[in-house]
Design an enzyme around this catalytic site. Structure first.
Site, short mmCIF file in Angstrom:
data_model
loop_
_atom_site.label_atom_id
_atom_site.label_comp_id
_atom_site.label_asym_id
_atom_site.label_seq_id
_atom_site.Cartn_x
_atom_site.Cartn_y
_atom_site.Cartn_z
CD GLN A 200 -3.03 -0.58 -0.10
OE1 GLN A 200 -3.20 0.59 -0.42
NE2 GLN A 200 -3.62 -1.58 -0.74
CB SER A 201 4.19 1.92 -1.38
OG SER A 201 5.02 3.01 -1.67
CG ASN A 202 0.64 6.99 0.45
OD1 ASN A 202 -0.50 6.96 0.02
ND2 ASN A 202 0.91 6.89 1.74
CB CYS A 204 4.70 2.03 -5.16
SG CYS A 204 6.18 1.29 -4.42
#
Length: 466
Positions: A200-202, A204
């Site tokens: 859930q990386s902002n 990426c």
């Protein structure tokens, strides 16, 4: 219209006009001065790919032979972009120099996707690794306003810097870093970009969508995921998958090993496609990333920071955001105190990393000299999220701002003397897409939850208006 006049129109329209003149001088044997047509402050040094050279040569010859109007010249370059886009096997998106730049008389994009030379604040110009260029991805100078945060002791006033309003799909402070990193990638003629992060990386999500806006191919290494079945199409993961990212699953490993995997993948991609590949480190933590938030501090100064606030609070993951702000605070001689609420790593780990960042840009300082790292708030801040949204209308996320806000509230109550004064500025770094990963389902229906005011229709008590 002669060749010289046509080339002058080309220079006025085209983003990197020196390429036109170089082609003309070499291919058409036209000897003209470029000074009359080129603004020397623009970024004009670019390497020309073979397919670009072919189309540019074709267009200049056509323009010279047919003596077209300005409108026709603009149409030639629109055609060039479309042909170039279709002929790049590695790219499915439009070329980053798209036809929005050549609509006469209308400033439709307000400089979006344009590259400029970067000028560091005067107080930071002695540092190492100052980025040379920046590309505009958003409109900054995000607003600051009073935040009626529930649970704040009466003696304190909390305000909020709204970097969550920096854009829509690129929402959050990550876009500040990407303006520098993508400028560097474009100047290196990258056709691929590699980065990585958690599912859930902002970061990426922002990298993947920015790649496609520039016609580049995103490659994302997903940490702590070893099987395809573990992937999901929710929140940030949905968005970077919608961007057509090439995903690579990485089982759990150390920070150093993961960073090594990113660099190794970048080399592999470059060899495989025979095209340049740019590697963005985890979270964008790098000297350019530091300067993104050194620049943010200058923005805060221009918004009245010194006259209106005593302390700054920000969430900290890999360290880049808080370190840049703290460096700005130190170099300007500011009396404010910087507090960074850790949402992932221990204080010891962060101190080591930030010490290296400071050394890299030429500062003989320790992390503890310029900021107060607050740990102990790594757990999820679900109740804080629902309480704050129901009372203030400000959306927080479970990973960054939710934990950071919970840490701020707890420290104001338990350790009020940690703060230098009464006026606190919280930096909202964005991350709202993390709300849509499905994890909020477990708290939305809890009794007494602020997001659980649900009523059946009181048919007997409310007569219908005739």
């Amino acid at each position: 219209m002669g060749v010289t006049a046509v080339l002058g129109e080309c220079a006025r329209i085209f983003t990197h006009p020196r390429m036109i003149f170089k082609l003309a001088q070499r291919e058409l044997n036209v000897d003209i001065s470029t000074d009359a047509y080129i603004d020397e402050n623009r970024n004009i040094e670019q390497t020309i790919r073979a397919d670009e050279r072919f189309y540019l040569e074709l267009l200049v010859i056509q323009a010279a032979d047919e003596e077209p109007s300005t409108h026709k010249i603009e149409m030639y370059f629109i055609t060039y972009c479309r042909k170039l886009s279709h002929n790049r096997e590695a790219s499915t998106g439009p070329d980053w120099r798209d036809d929005r730049q050549w609509i006469p008389g209308i400033n439709m994009d307000n400089g979006y996707f344009q590259m400029h030379e970067y000028q560091a604040p005067a107080w930071a110009q002695h540092l190492n690794h100052i980025p040379s260029h920046i590309v505009k991805l958003t409109t900054l100078n995000t607003p600051i306003h009073r935040w009626s945060l529930p649970g704040v002791p009466d003696r304190f006033q909390v305000f909020i810097k709204r970097d969550d309003l920096s854009g829509a799909e690129l929402s959050g402070s990550k876009v500040r870093i990407l303006q520098f990193l993508f400028a560097e990638a474009l100047r290196q003629n990258a056709r691929h970009v590699v980065t990585g992060g958690c599912l859930q990386s902002n970061h990426c999500r922002s990298v993947a969508l920015t790649c496609r806006q520039f016609g580049l191919t995103p490659h994302i290494v997903v940490a702590r995921v070893s099987k395809k079945e573990e992937l999901e199409a929710k929140g940030n993961a949905l968005l970077y998958r919608l961007a057509g990212s090439h995903l690579y699953l990485s089982p759990t490993c150390s920070y150093e090993s993961f960073s090594q995997r990113l660099r190794s993948l970048a080399g592999y991609i470059s060899d495989k496609y025979r095209e340049p590949c740019y590697c963005i480190p985890l979270g964008g933590s790098s000297p350019p990333g530091m300067f993104a938030f050194i620049t943010l501090f200058q923005e805060l100064i221009e918004q009245g920071l010194f006259d209106n606030f005593d302390d700054i609070v920000v969430s900290i993951a890999t360290g880049c955001t808080a370190a840049g702000i703290a460096v700005g605070n130190y170099l300007t001689g500011s009396k404010l105190r910087i507090h960074a609420v850790s949402i992932a790593l221990s204080k010891e780990e962060l101190t080591k990393r930030i010490d290296l960042m400071l050394s890299d840009i030429g500062l003989s300082l320790g992390t503890n000299d310029i900021m107060d790292i607050i740990d102990g708030y790594i757990g999820q801040g679900y109740e804080t999220i629902t309480n704050v949204s129901a009372n203030t209308g400000i959306l927080l996320d479970p990973y960054y701002t939710g934990k950071g806000t919970q840490g701020l509230l707890e420290e104001l109550k338990k350790n009020p003397t940690t703060f230098q004064g009464k006026k606190i500025l919280f930096i909202h770094t964005g991350g709202k897409f993390g709300l849509f990963n499905g994890e909020m389902d477990q708290v939305m229906n809890l009794p007494g939850n602020h997001a659980n005011y649900i009523n059946e229709w009181p048919e007997k008590d409310i007569p219908l208006v005739q």
